[in-house]
Design a protein around this motif. Structure first.
Motif, PDB file in Angstrom:
ATOM      1  N   GLY A  82      33.551  48.558  41.683  1.00  0.00           N
ATOM      2  CA  GLY A  82      32.305  48.128  41.121  1.00  0.00           C
ATOM      3  C   GLY A  82      33.208  46.661  40.382  1.00  0.00           C
ATOM      4  O   GLY A  82      32.540  46.004  39.371  1.00  0.00           O
ATOM      5  N   GLU A  83      34.159  47.199  39.009  1.00  0.00           N
ATOM      6  CA  GLU A  83      34.955  45.784  37.953  1.00  0.00           C
ATOM      7  C   GLU A  83      34.716  44.418  38.855  1.00  0.00           C
ATOM      8  O   GLU A  83      35.863  44.897  39.626  1.00  0.00           O
ATOM      9  CB  GLU A  83      35.630  47.211  37.719  1.00  0.00           C
ATOM     10  N   THR A  84      34.376  43.386  37.859  1.00  0.00           N
ATOM     11  CA  THR A  84      35.066  42.412  38.608  1.00  0.00           C
ATOM     12  C   THR A  84      35.930  41.928  37.449  1.00  0.00           C
ATOM     13  O   THR A  84      35.422  42.202  36.610  1.00  0.00           O
ATOM     14  CB  THR A  84      33.755  40.978  38.692  1.00  0.00           C
ATOM     15  N   GLY A  85      36.934  40.809  37.957  1.00  0.00           N
ATOM     16  CA  GLY A  85      38.126  40.533  37.198  1.00  0.00           C
ATOM     17  C   GLY A  85      38.900  39.410  37.930  1.00  0.00           C
ATOM     18  O   GLY A  85      38.589  39.539  39.181  1.00  0.00           O
ATOM     19  N   VAL A  86      39.480  38.895  37.144  1.00  0.00           N
ATOM     20  CA  VAL A  86      40.900  37.844  38.214  1.00  0.00           C
ATOM     21  C   VAL A  86      41.801  38.776  38.678  1.00  0.00           C
ATOM     22  O   VAL A  86      42.632  39.584  37.398  1.00  0.00           O
ATOM     23  CB  VAL A  86      41.237  36.765  37.203  1.00  0.00           C
ATOM     24  N   VAL A  87      42.181  38.583  39.572  1.00  0.00           N
ATOM     25  CA  VAL A  87      43.964  38.918  40.669  1.00  0.00           C
ATOM     26  C   VAL A  87      44.635  38.183  40.693  1.00  0.00           C
ATOM     27  O   VAL A  87      44.302  37.258  41.641  1.00  0.00           O
ATOM     28  CB  VAL A  87      43.149  40.068  41.601  1.00  0.00           C
TER      29      VAL A  87
END
Length: 72
Positions: free
Chosen positions: A42-47
């Protein structure tokens, strides 16, 4: 060796991943990111994704609530 950045929302149950630390190209990025510990479910981030020569074989493992499969 090229690296790409993607904005991703982690999903623990959105498909099958193949491998551990290095994943097959057809593994869903959202699931691989959770398995690798880069994002929580559920976490959004840059990968950051770096393209490597495929190891043979890919090994299965369970991490962060996701079980990957072996391949090869």
């Amino acid at each position: 060796g090229e690296t790409f950045l993607f904005e991703v929302t982690g999903k623990a149950r959105a498909g099958t991943v193949w491998g551990t630390e290095l994943y097959t190209y057809d593994s869903p990025l959202a699931v691989a990111a959770v398995h690798a510990g880069a994002l929580k479910d559920g976490e959004t981030g840059v990968v950051a994704v770096t393209i490597h020569q495929s190891p043979h074989p890919h090994h299965a493992s369970t991490a962060n609530g996701v079980t990957s499969n072996s391949w090869g």
